[in-house]
Each structure stands twice: as structure tokens, then as C-alpha cells.
Design a protein around this motif. Structure first.
Motif, mmCIF file in Angstrom:
data_model
loop_
_atom_site.group_PDB
_atom_site.id
_atom_site.type_symbol
_atom_site.label_atom_id
_atom_site.label_comp_id
_atom_site.label_asym_id
_atom_site.label_seq_id
_atom_site.Cartn_x
_atom_site.Cartn_y
_atom_site.Cartn_z
ATOM 1 N N ILE A 178 30.762 38.013 43.272
ATOM 2 C CA ILE A 178 30.110 39.320 43.187
ATOM 3 C C ILE A 178 29.851 39.885 44.580
ATOM 4 N N LEU A 211 29.870 32.299 41.023
ATOM 5 C CA LEU A 211 29.790 33.656 40.487
ATOM 6 C C LEU A 211 29.149 34.604 41.490
ATOM 7 N N VAL A 228 34.643 40.625 38.315
ATOM 8 C CA VAL A 228 34.254 39.577 37.371
ATOM 9 C C VAL A 228 34.959 39.736 36.028
ATOM 10 N N ARG A 229 35.025 40.961 35.529
ATOM 11 C CA ARG A 229 35.527 41.179 34.177
ATOM 12 C C ARG A 229 36.996 41.580 34.121
ATOM 13 N N ILE A 278 28.278 26.871 39.108
ATOM 14 C CA ILE A 278 28.544 28.118 38.380
ATOM 15 C C ILE A 278 27.871 29.293 39.065
#
Length: 447
Positions: free
Chosen positions: A48, A44, A357-358, A40
Motif C-alpha cells: 500500500i 500488505l 491491492v485489488r 501478512i
């Protein structure tokens, strides 16, 4: 209530999506003591860092640009190396496959669960005096390659062939054709030319024929026309039907697809963009994103205020998701009576990472629908790209929609518009899989 086959398939796919999501989570939870958290965290972090690298590559020059390119490439490779060296690559692969299956099944389920609201077609008489304007250079020479002039004339149309070496007012040509008795106007060319002639057809209440002889043919695609063989569009002259669609308006000029403000509109103003799109964009991007003279755009979208936007895109009817504005997307309808609006404001690597990410939940991205959009700036006039055509307009620039203003003649036998898969909405997905039935706009339950 008896379920249709489509409803049953949608519910099964929704359940498969939920099971696949549980499987992806279970794989990671089971591997917590053997690198689940590492998967994870590394995944991630790689996303980024990659987004930050892309931002530095676009917004800077020289050494910083080179550094951004290197880390944008190195980040995903580094994550794979970490997975391999830590012995968790199999777990990461299995979890990724489960998550991929989740997204595929979820989007397919939501697409099947939504009733397909096709644009209604009405019968059309055969035109007696059709006039078609054709650009021989459009789409790399599709007019000549597909024999469009000869085929159109055999079907009884008068063809006006543009001279590519002479700048021509196609709207004036269209008005002249109307004055001489044309009962249909059509265009074989790009979407910018389509819009200009469509406005004349709408003004005089005449049907309009779209021939997909441009480069991308977005308007033709969303009308369900054949983009691979533009000659098939001419079948509408002998066996056609009419779709009534909306026509966009920006400061009194018609548009059929999009109006762009900000970064893209600035880039297309430069003549060299036509021959070297990527190189021109890269050379201009640092000044457009972080230059001292960058002021940003302000807009009022119905009652919502947007400030300091770097890019603003307004579409004739909304695309199914923000990603669709980039070029390959579709509009499920052209008669909804609404504009689609997308605003982008990213001023740093951190904001670029947040957007990566969002996604659509990021503060840097605004997605709306509206009846009216008013764009303002500190400058007296601003660059605007209308269906890809570079223009400059005085502020404020107002975008609106003329609902049902255009009657488009299309062949009865055409590929049709593929229903795009919607973005994943987990609440809707869970309701579809296990909960109460979704209700259609007419109030009928779907199970």
C-alpha cells in the motif's frame, strides 16, 4: 470420455496450484504465534505504501515527488527489514515461494485447459505484382540491416523506399500502386504506417503483407510472425497463406493495435517525447493527473457509461488481461469481432493503493469488450494516439471494428502466436482440479 495429454496436464497443474495455495496459507497459520500476522500485515502495508509513493512521484513535483520516490523504494525494503529483525524471514520466504508456485501453476493450468482457437488460414496464390512500402528509419534501420529491399526485389516485388527527411502520404502511395495494377500491398515499418496501408488494401480487397521492421511490431507479433528476423516475413511472397482479421476504425481512420485517449495521448503530442520518453512523461504527468484544466473523458461503451476517465485505451480485439495493454502483452485472436476497452481513473494515493491491492477488481480500473465506443469531452477536440501516432480529433470520437475486413498474407512457416496465460480465476481452477469439467463454446465437455 478419454482424456488427452493436455487435459491431464491441466488437471494436475490445477491440483498443484491448489496444494501450493494451501501450503502458503498453512505456513502462515502455523506461524501465527511466531509472526504469521506480522508477515501478512507488513507485506500488505508495504504494498500500500509503495503504491502511494508511486502516485506521489507521478502526480507531484519537487519535494513531494522526492518523498514519493523515497517511500516507494523504502516500503519493500522496510518490509524485508521487519521480517529479518523479527526472525520471520524464513517463514515469509517459504510462504512467498508457495504463493509464487500457486500463480505459475494456476495460470499454466488454465491456459492448457482452454482449447486453442487458432485463426484459420486459407491457401493463397502467389502475387504477381506485389508492391512493398519500406521506411529505412523504422526500427532503428532494420530495412537496411536485414537487406529487405534486395531480398524483396529478388522475389519479384516492387519496393517503394520512403525518404525519411520528407513527409510522405503513404496511403496516397498505396492507392497509386493499386491504380498501376498492384495485386498485393505490404509495409516494412511501424504499426501506424501498417494501419494506413492496410486500410487501402482492405478498401480494394487486396491481400496485405506485414514485414516486422518496426520497433515493437505488436501487430506482427499477434499475427505469429518472426519479429527477430523481418526477412522471414518475405517468405509469404512465395509460400504464403491468408489470415482474415479485423480492422479497427477510429473516426474513419484505420488502426491495427490500439487507440489511446487521455494521459498517454496528451504526452505523445509533445515533440520532445520521441527523444526523451521518460523525462517528457514525468514532466507532464502532474498537470495531466491533477492539473486545474484536467476535465477527464466520458465514454459510452455499447450500453455502459464511463465518466471522468484519465486514460482510455481501445484495442483491435481484446488483450488477455489488463496488464497486457502496457506493451508486452498479446491478443490471442485478431478475428473475434470485438474491441477491447480499458478505462483508468485514479485521483489519489488511496485509489492508487486500492488499484495495487485489488488489481482488476479495483473501482479505478474498468475492463470491457464492445462493438462500439464513443468518447466525448468538454473540449471541441481531444488528443488521440492511434497506433502510437499523435493526432487530434473533434468530439465525439467513435471507435468501431470492421470484422474480417483485412486479408493478411503470412508465411506458412512462421513462429506462430503463443497462447497467453489467462488471469487466475479460482472458481474455474477449482472446477478444473476437482469439479465438473469445463465446457467448450461448442458444448463439448473438457475433462
Amino acid at each position: 470420455m478419454r482424456r488427452s495429454r493436455g487435459d491431464t496436464e491441466a488437471r494436475l497443474l490445477a491440483r498443484f496450484a491448489v496444494l501450493a495455495a494451501i501450503g502458503a496459507a498453512a505456513v502462515l497459520i502455523r506461524a501465527l504465534d511466531r509472526g504469521g500476522l506480522l508477515i501478512i500485515g507488513a507485506g500488505l502495508l508495504g504494498l500500500i505504501v509503495c503504491a502511494a509513493g508511486v502516485w506521489w512521484f507521478l502526480a507531484h513535483r519537487g519535494v513531494v515527488r522526492l518523498f514519493g520516490a523515497l517511500i516507494a523504494l523504502a516500503a519493500p525494503i522496510g518490509a524485508l527489514v521487519v521480517f529479518t529483525q523479527s526472525g520471520v524471514w524464513q517463514t515469509a520466504l517459504l510462504s512467498s515461494l508457495c504463493w509464487g508456485a500457486t500463480l505459475v501453476c494456476a495460470r499454466s493450468a488454465l491456459r492448457r485447459s482452454r482449447p486453442q482457437r487458432v485463426m484459420r488460414a486459407s491457401p493463397a496464390p502467389r502475387p504477381r505484382r506485389p508492391v512493398l512500402i519500406m521506411n529505412p528509419k523504422s526500427g532503428g534501420g532494420k530495412v537496411g540491416r536485414f537487406g529487405l529491399v534486395e531480398r524483396a526485389e529478388r522475389l519479384g516485388a516492387r519496393v517503394i523506399l520512403l525518404d525519411p527527411d520528407v513527409e510522405t502520404d503513404v496511403a496516397a502511395l498505396a492507392r497509386e500502386a493499386v491504380a498501376e495494377g498492384a495485386d498485393l500491398l505490404g509495409v516494412a515499418g511501424g504499426d501506424g504506417t501498417q494501419a494506413l496501408v492496410a486500410a487501402v488494401a482492405a478498401e480494394h480487397g487486396l491481400p496485405f503483407l506485414v514485414i516486422s521492421a518496426g520497433t515493437r511490431n505488436h501487430f506482427a507479433m499477434d499475427l505469429g510472425l518472426d519479429r527477430a528476423d523481418p526477412a522471414r516475413c518475405l517468405d509469404a511472397l512465395t509460400n504464403g497463406e491468408v489470415l482474415r482479421v479485423d480492422l479497427g476504425d477510429v473516426a474513419g481512420r484505420a488502426f491495427v493495435n490500439t487507440v489511446s485517449f487521455g494521459v498517454y495521448a496528451d504526452v505523445v503530442q509533445h515533440p520532445e517525447y520521441r527523444d526523451d520518453k521518460a523525462g517528457t512523461a514525468l514532466s507532464l504527468m502532474p498537470d495531466l493527473l491533477l492539473g486545474e484544466d484536467v476535465s477527464g473523458l466520458d465514454a459510452r461503451v455499447d450500453g455502459t457509461a464511463l465518466t471522468a476517465q484519465q486514460a482510455l485505451l481501445v484495442s483491435n480485439n481484446p488483450y488477455i488481461s489488463p496488464d497486457e495493454f502496457s506493451g508486452g502483452g498479446r491478443r490471442p485472436r485478431l478475428d473475434s469481432g470485438e474491441l477491447g476497452v480499458l478505462g483508468i481513473r485514479v485521483e489519489s494515493a488511496a485509489q492508487a493503493a486500492d488499484l495495487a491491492v485489488r488489481g482488476s477488481q479495483s473501482a479505478g480500473l474498468t475492463v470491457l469488450t464492445a462493438q462500439r465506443v464513443e468518447v466525448t469531452s468538454d473540449a471541441d477536440e481531444i488528443p488521440v494516439a492511434v497506433d502510437g501516432e499523435a493526432l487530434r480529433m473533434p468530439v465525439p470520437v467513435v471507435c468501431a471494428l470492421r470484422p474480417g475486413a483485412l486479408r493478411v498474407l503470412v508465411p506458412r512457416d512462421r513462429p506462430g502466436n503463443v497462447v497467453p496465460a489467462p488471469p487466475v480465476n479460482w472458481r474455474q481452477l477449482l472446477d478444473l482440479a476437482f469439479g465438473r469439467p469445463e465446457r467448450t463454446p461448442e458444448g463439448e465437455p473438457r475433462v
